[in-house]
Design an enzyme around this catalytic site. Sequence first.
Site, PDB file in Angstrom:
ATOM      1  N   TYR A  95       0.801  -1.169   0.170  1.00  0.00           N
ATOM      2  CA  TYR A  95       0.034   0.090  -0.042  1.00  0.00           C
ATOM      3  C   TYR A  95       0.861   1.064   0.081  1.00  0.00           C
ATOM      4  CZ  TYR A  95      -3.432   3.427   1.393  1.00  0.00           C
ATOM      5  OH  TYR A  95      -4.368   4.471   1.706  1.00  0.00           O
ATOM      6  N   ASP A 116       9.185   2.808  -0.168  1.00  0.00           N
ATOM      7  CA  ASP A 116       8.276   3.692   0.524  1.00  0.00           C
ATOM      8  C   ASP A 116       8.354   3.342   1.932  1.00  0.00           C
ATOM      9  OD1 ASP A 116       6.140   4.478   1.853  1.00  0.00           O
ATOM     10  OD2 ASP A 116       4.683   3.702   0.359  1.00  0.00           O
ATOM     11  N   LYS A 154       4.263   9.201   8.792  1.00  0.00           N
ATOM     12  CA  LYS A 154       3.942   8.759  10.081  1.00  0.00           C
ATOM     13  C   LYS A 154       4.517   9.094  11.125  1.00  0.00           C
ATOM     14  CE  LYS A 154       1.382   4.673   8.252  1.00  0.00           C
ATOM     15  NZ  LYS A 154       0.163   4.454   8.399  1.00  0.00           N
TER      16      LYS A 154
HETATM   17  C1  LIG Z   1       3.850   2.336   3.291  1.00  0.00           C
HETATM   18  C2  LIG Z   1       2.691   3.176   3.101  1.00  0.00           C
HETATM   19  N1  LIG Z   1       2.985   4.263   2.327  1.00  0.00           N
HETATM   20  C3  LIG Z   1       1.824   5.281   2.096  1.00  0.00           C
HETATM   21  C4  LIG Z   1       1.110   5.468   3.107  1.00  0.00           C
HETATM   22  C5  LIG Z   1       0.210   6.560   2.997  1.00  0.00           C
HETATM   23  O1  LIG Z   1       0.357   7.446   4.120  1.00  0.00           O
HETATM   24  P1  LIG Z   1      -0.734   8.562   4.576  1.00  0.00           P
HETATM   25  O2  LIG Z   1      -1.909   7.606   5.000  1.00  0.00           O
HETATM   26  O3  LIG Z   1      -0.145   9.384   5.442  1.00  0.00           O
HETATM   27  O4  LIG Z   1      -1.427   9.234   3.385  1.00  0.00           O
HETATM   28  C6  LIG Z   1       0.955   4.271   4.165  1.00  0.00           C
HETATM   29  C7  LIG Z   1      -0.269   4.646   5.101  1.00  0.00           C
HETATM   30  O5  LIG Z   1      -1.313   4.944   4.938  1.00  0.00           O
HETATM   31  C8  LIG Z   1       1.808   3.193   4.195  1.00  0.00           C
HETATM   32  O6  LIG Z   1       1.789   2.496   5.000  1.00  0.00           O
HETATM   33  N1  LIG Z   2      -2.181   0.499   6.787  1.00  0.00           N
HETATM   34  C1  LIG Z   2      -2.505   1.876   6.447  1.00  0.00           C
HETATM   35  C2  LIG Z   2      -1.218   2.689   6.705  1.00  0.00           C
HETATM   36  O1  LIG Z   2      -0.254   2.235   6.966  1.00  0.00           O
HETATM   37  C3  LIG Z   2      -3.551   2.257   7.305  1.00  0.00           C
HETATM   38  C4  LIG Z   2      -4.042   3.765   7.331  1.00  0.00           C
HETATM   39  C5  LIG Z   2      -5.427   4.054   6.804  1.00  0.00           C
HETATM   40  O2  LIG Z   2      -5.805   3.341   5.609  1.00  0.00           O
HETATM   41  O3  LIG Z   2      -6.104   4.977   7.468  1.00  0.00           O
END
Ligand SMILES: Cc1ncc(COP(=O)(O)O)c(C=O)c1O
Ligand SMILES: N[C@H](C=O)CCC(=O)O
Length: 430
Positions: free
Chosen positions: A145, A240, A268
Amino acid sequence: MNRTQSEKLHNEAVTHIVGGVNSPSRSYKAVGGGAPTVMAKAQGAYFYDVDGNKYIDYLAAYGPIITGHAHPHITQALTTAAQNGLLYGTPTEHEIKFAKMLKEAIPSMDKVRFTNSGTEAVMTTIRVARAYTGRIKMLKFAGCYHGHSDLVLVAAGSGPATLGTPDSAGVPKSIAEEVITVPFNDPERFIEAMDKWGDELAGILVEPIVGNFGMVEPNPGFLEVVHTHAKKHGTLVIYDEVITAFRFHYGAASTLLGFEPDLTALGKIIGGGLPIGAYGGKKEVMEQVAPNGPAYQAGTMAGNPASIQTGIACLEVLRAPGVYEELDRLGKLLEDGILAAAKQHQITITVNRIRGALSIYFTDEKVENYEQAEASDGEQFAHFFRLMLEQGINLAPSKYEAWFVTTAHTEQDIEETVKAVNHAFEKMAQ
Ligand SMILES: Cc1ncc(COP(=O)(O)O)c(C=O)c1O
Ligand SMILES: N[C@H](C=O)CCC(=O)O
């Protein structure tokens, strides 16, 4: 457990907020439905809901809260930031300090740019890779993701996988066609894809340690293959590290694993609980970004003093000696306790753990890729989730999300959690 207020508020929420939640991952759809627990307060390792129930929290807000809720050093930083004005729209000294801290901790980044979320950070690395290479296509690994921008919502893990929408509606077919997806930890399939598409690829997006179909480490040699073939084809490697940076040690997973990606996306933890993202990389690649280069990225809130100062404070907490060793020690206690409980009650599980981050899959298979995580038993997970919740243990409502131990958890919290796991497994075995 009384959940009357949570249910009442959720009923009200759904009439005003789509699905009653501001991120689909928070919905309880995959764990039997109903009202998600509405939290009122968070302190250290604990949550308190609107019905007055207390929970030991392993959600940690999906990862950012590695120092526990309302950490005094971070709270103080936020208070000071607020007193001095929350948003300037001008450069500040804090941004420079924080950029230097990140660069020192992540040697592959010569230059940094702050954004407001991990989504924005990853989205921009894709644009920069395209600008630098003059190519369009991207490769990603199934079940990883990378936020919710169009291109990466192809074969996405985490919330999209949990809710059955790994390929989101609304993403134009033409954009989805720009993405090549291969299984994680499968060097043969990766090489096949590179032989076919390598010369057209701008970048390869990698969660170097996956955090979005549970926690999954790269098999020995896998990332080596990724880097070797990327180099051969002139394709950029983008790590990422939105979940992984500062999760396992004071720095990025790339350093732990011994690789230097061309670009890195962060988020994060580096905000200490406030909205943030960042990306950085080699100087010649980052010089593509406006105002120096032709790739545009901007943000009214980007680099805002509050997120930057809570981020600095969070890293100050994390760089104290022994922090990650303690997360590892507690993580291992938790893992050992869960495995012992599973053995005692003859519940079949696989646990993947890297230091303080852990996931439980209801399967007898090793989990090294998304297919195996997907095949794990979701109904059993849902049952387990409910039994844990009833006992005051807050987990993410998805078999794909990790548990995060924080610096606020104590050995006693772990013991209580293991007791709850034992009770849950006993019930599940009946
Ligand atoms: C690996 C990774 N990349 C990108 C994101 C996107 O980050 P955000 O929720 O701060 O947009 C997330 C989590 O949501 C993530 O776990
Ligand atoms: N696993 C996702 C980010 O690492 C969870 C965050 C979200 O979807 O709100």
